[in-house]
Motif scaffolding. Structure first.
Motif, short mmCIF file in Angstrom:
data_model
loop_
_atom_site.label_atom_id
_atom_site.label_comp_id
_atom_site.label_asym_id
_atom_site.label_seq_id
_atom_site.Cartn_x
_atom_site.Cartn_y
_atom_site.Cartn_z
N GLY A 290 0.91 -1.22 0.08
CA GLY A 290 -0.04 0.00 -0.18
C GLY A 290 0.81 1.33 -0.14
N ALA A 291 2.19 1.07 -0.44
CA ALA A 291 2.70 2.43 -0.57
C ALA A 291 3.23 2.98 -1.97
CB ALA A 291 4.21 2.05 0.42
N GLY A 292 2.25 2.41 -2.71
CA GLY A 292 2.66 2.65 -4.28
C GLY A 292 2.76 4.14 -4.47
N ASP A 293 2.12 5.14 -3.82
CA ASP A 293 2.28 6.55 -4.30
C ASP A 293 3.76 7.15 -3.84
OD1 ASP A 293 -0.28 6.79 -4.98
OD2 ASP A 293 -1.07 7.42 -3.14
N LEU A 294 4.20 6.22 -2.90
CA LEU A 294 5.74 6.69 -2.47
C LEU A 294 6.94 5.60 -3.13
CD1 LEU A 294 5.10 7.35 1.22
CD2 LEU A 294 5.52 8.84 -0.43
N SER A 295 6.78 5.57 -4.36
CA SER A 295 7.58 4.31 -5.21
C SER A 295 8.91 4.97 -5.24
CB SER A 295 7.13 3.89 -6.59
OG SER A 295 6.68 5.32 -7.40
N SER A 296 9.06 6.34 -5.48
CA SER A 296 10.28 6.94 -5.57
C SER A 296 11.22 7.09 -4.17
CB SER A 296 10.19 8.40 -6.04
OG SER A 296 9.91 8.63 -7.45
N VAL A 297 10.19 6.95 -2.98
CA VAL A 297 10.93 6.88 -1.59
C VAL A 297 11.65 5.43 -1.59
CG1 VAL A 297 10.67 6.81 0.82
CG2 VAL A 297 9.69 8.74 -0.80
N THR A 298 10.67 4.40 -2.03
CA THR A 298 11.02 3.12 -1.93
C THR A 298 12.50 2.89 -2.82
OG1 THR A 298 8.98 1.95 -1.88
CG2 THR A 298 10.41 0.69 -2.48
N ALA A 299 12.55 3.31 -4.11
CA ALA A 299 13.66 3.11 -4.99
C ALA A 299 14.79 3.83 -4.30
CB ALA A 299 13.29 3.85 -6.11
N GLY A 300 14.42 5.10 -3.71
CA GLY A 300 15.47 5.95 -3.12
C GLY A 300 16.15 4.82 -1.79
N ALA A 301 15.30 4.35 -1.03
CA ALA A 301 15.77 3.61 -0.04
C ALA A 301 16.56 2.53 -0.19
CB ALA A 301 14.48 3.56 0.98
N VAL A 302 16.13 1.81 -1.42
CA VAL A 302 16.86 0.77 -1.85
C VAL A 302 18.40 1.18 -2.37
CG1 VAL A 302 17.02 -1.02 -3.89
CG2 VAL A 302 14.91 -0.65 -2.40
N VAL A 303 18.37 2.14 -2.97
CA VAL A 303 19.64 2.78 -3.63
C VAL A 303 20.58 3.24 -2.56
CG1 VAL A 303 20.97 4.24 -5.09
CG2 VAL A 303 18.72 3.15 -5.81
N ILE A 304 19.99 3.84 -1.68
CA ILE A 304 20.71 4.35 -0.32
C ILE A 304 21.48 3.06 0.15
CG2 ILE A 304 20.85 5.35 1.72
CD1 ILE A 304 18.71 7.54 0.23
N THR A 305 20.48 2.22 0.55
CA THR A 305 20.95 1.14 1.39
C THR A 305 22.04 0.12 0.46
OG1 THR A 305 18.67 0.47 2.36
CG2 THR A 305 19.91 -1.26 2.07
N GLY A 306 21.91 0.19 -0.64
CA GLY A 306 22.90 -0.43 -1.33
C GLY A 306 24.13 0.28 -1.56
N LEU A 307 24.08 1.44 -1.45
CA LEU A 307 25.40 2.50 -1.62
C LEU A 307 26.17 2.28 -0.12
CD1 LEU A 307 24.31 5.49 -3.23
CD2 LEU A 307 25.80 4.02 -4.12
N ILE A 308 25.32 2.16 0.93
CA ILE A 308 26.04 2.17 2.16
C ILE A 308 26.41 0.70 2.18
CG2 ILE A 308 25.47 1.80 4.73
CD1 ILE A 308 23.24 4.05 4.33
N GLY A 309 25.95 -0.22 1.92
CA GLY A 309 26.44 -1.76 2.06
C GLY A 309 27.53 -2.01 1.29
N ALA A 310 27.46 -1.31 -0.24
CA ALA A 310 28.60 -1.64 -1.02
C ALA A 310 29.89 -0.87 -0.35
CB ALA A 310 28.44 -0.59 -2.08
N ASN A 311 29.78 0.15 0.33
CA ASN A 311 31.01 0.80 0.90
C ASN A 311 31.55 0.04 2.27
OD1 ASN A 311 31.72 3.34 -0.86
ND2 ASN A 311 29.74 3.62 -0.71
N PHE A 312 30.48 -0.37 3.20
CA PHE A 312 30.97 -0.79 4.47
C PHE A 312 30.86 -2.15 4.75
CE2 PHE A 312 30.01 3.72 4.70
CZ PHE A 312 30.99 4.07 5.22
N CYS A 313 29.81 -3.11 4.02
CA CYS A 313 29.76 -4.45 4.30
C CYS A 313 30.82 -5.27 4.50
CB CYS A 313 28.93 -5.08 3.23
SG CYS A 313 27.24 -4.95 3.25
N GLN A 314 32.00 -5.34 3.51
CA GLN A 314 33.32 -5.85 3.69
C GLN A 314 33.97 -5.43 5.05
OE1 GLN A 314 33.86 -5.07 -0.63
NE2 GLN A 314 34.72 -7.15 -0.72
N ARG A 315 34.06 -4.44 5.16
CA ARG A 315 34.77 -4.01 6.49
C ARG A 315 34.18 -4.45 7.68
NH1 ARG A 315 35.58 2.41 4.71
NH2 ARG A 315 35.99 2.07 2.51
N LEU A 316 32.58 -4.19 7.86
CA LEU A 316 31.88 -4.61 8.68
C LEU A 316 32.15 -6.26 9.05
CD1 LEU A 316 28.60 -2.56 8.51
CD2 LEU A 316 30.31 -2.33 10.28
#
Length: 435
Positions: free
Chosen positions: A341-367
């Motif tokens: 039921g969050a279809g109207d906020l699809s850009s927020v969903t996509a932004g959250a996915v990309v930001i999560t990926g960027l954080i993980g790409a930079n820090f997952c291996q170190r963590l």
């Protein structure tokens, strides 16, 4: 000279054959995606149609393999150019939602944006540790030996021709929009497509050291937004008006903008997972307990933990549900958000996915190093579960032993989360947890 000419002729013939395979294979996948989407819409089925198509492809090619493995391999080989094309241009298909993120965030209070940022950062760490610990637990039960990974063919670099063609398309289409105001809207499609592609080519060509903090996806979004500023200023529609033209979703001045064209391939991305899972079938069979057990539990944990954290941080229920699929590839995160039921906020969903990926790409291996997790299956599975495709890409260059498990989990986490989100009891529980 004669052998050289013959060799050149053979190369041209091979290139022509591969080009035909690409056109037919990609066209078939796009047609299947569109046909399934129309059928599901007509039947009122909310389950992601492309995911159903992926299961059809996987089950079909596996059934063929059980009868005639050579025939199944020929089918896979035929679609291989299309699969490589999808992989090569994958970021372009979900970056439009990131490009239009400023419009989606315009009405969200700054305090909520801060809470979402805290949620993204803490969620990556929590998902990483939880998935790694779960995988270690299952690995200790199964004790399946990890075999050396099969060699993986890398993507060729982008060519000068692609760069020149992209720049030329942008310049010509912008000149048309500037010179003939009546053609400004239709000219926006090739202009914005070329700007988005150009941003990706530029970002991919940056030095490796720069790409560690300025990921090509960010560069792509920034260049496309700069193009929106330019187009909006010249045509008088402004930045936000240009963003609405860029990604109209059927309600803007254009029925289909450049962003809609690019995101139209997201279903094809999901269909390609069927072939990718078939490609890794031996690995999946050997480590089925670790992989299946981990991805199902991890997908459920990520959905419920994200919504629960959002509620604890004081996010509205709709925002909590919009960011729930943050650990899933955008191609599946958007349908999951719609199911919740969050279809109207699809850009927020996509932004959250990309930001999560960027954080993980930079820090997952170190963590993972800091947590003391060394096993390649553990590192691959937990990276995919917490940072999806971007984490997979970051892992590829440094940890080839972990990459196959990361790539498998990347697809299976999204599939598991989609199936879970489609179950009415899970939907009800998540919505209740969101408050």
């Amino acid at each position: 000279p004669a052998p050289a000419l013959a060799g050149g002729s053979e190369e041209k013939s091979a290139a022509g054959t591969e080009g035909a395979q690409l056109a037919v294979g990609l066209g078939s996948l796009v047609a299947l995606d569109k046909g399934l989407k129309a059928a599901f819409l007509s039947a009122g089925i909310r389950f992601p149609s492309a995911l159903c198509g992926m299961f059809l492809i996987l089950s079909g090619i596996c059934a063929l393999s059980s009868v005639n493995e050579g025939a199944a391999q020929r089918v896979y080989n035929f679609f291989y150019p299309a699969l490589q094309w999808v992989t090569r241009w994958l970021p372009l298909f979900y970056v439009p939602s990131l490009v239009t993120l400023p419009a989606a965030l315009a009405g969200i209070p700054g305090a909520d944006l801060g809470r979402i940022g805290v949620l993204m950062a803490s969620g990556v760490v929590l998902s990483l540790w939880a998935t790694a610990s779960l995988t270690v637990f299952i690995r200790n039960l199964t004790r399946t030996e990890v075999l050396p990974p099969a060699p993986v063919k890398g993507q060729p670099p982008f060519t000068r021709f692609e760069q020149i063609a992209t720049a030329g398309t942008a310049v010509v289409s912008f000149a048309v929009a500037l010179a003939v105001p009546s053609l400004a809207l239709p000219a926006s499609v090739p202009f914005f497509v070329a700007a988005t592609v150009g941003g990706y080519l530029f970002g991919s060509a940056l030095p490796a050291g720069v790409r560690t903090f300025l990921h090509p996806i960010l560069t792509t979004a920034l260049v496309a937004q700069a193009a929106a500023v330019l187009y909006g200023g010249v045509t008088g529609v402004g930045f936000f008006g240009a963003l609405q033209i860029y990604l109209s979703k059927g309600s803007g001045p254009l029925a289909t903008g450049a962003g809609d064209v690019l995101m139209g391939f997201l279903g094809t991305v999901i269909l390609s997972f069927g072939f990718r899972l078939y490609e890794q079938r031996a690995l999946l069979r050997r480590h089925a307990v670790e992989i299946i057990g981990t991805v199902v539990v991890s997908a459920a944990f990520s959905l419920f933990a994200t919504v629960g954290l959002g509620h604890l941080l004081g996010l509205s229920s709709q925002l909590s549900l919009a960011v729930a699929p943050r650990s899933v590839t955008v191609a599946l995160a958007l349908p999951i958000g719609d199911l919740l039921g969050a279809g109207d906020l699809s850009s927020v969903t996509a932004g959250a996915v990309v930001i999560t990926g960027l954080i993980g790409a930079n820090f997952c291996q170190r963590l993972l190093d800091a947590f003391g997790f060394k096993d390649p299956i553990v590192r691959g599975m937990s990276t995919a579960a917490s940072a999806h495709g971007l984490g997979t890409a970051a892992l590829a260059a440094k940890e080839p032993d972990a990459l196959p498990f990361c790539a498998l989990a990347y697809a299976l986490i999204g599939i598991s989360a989609s199936v879970l989100a489609a179950l009415p009891p899970v939907q009800t529980a998540l919505i209740a947890l969101a408050g």
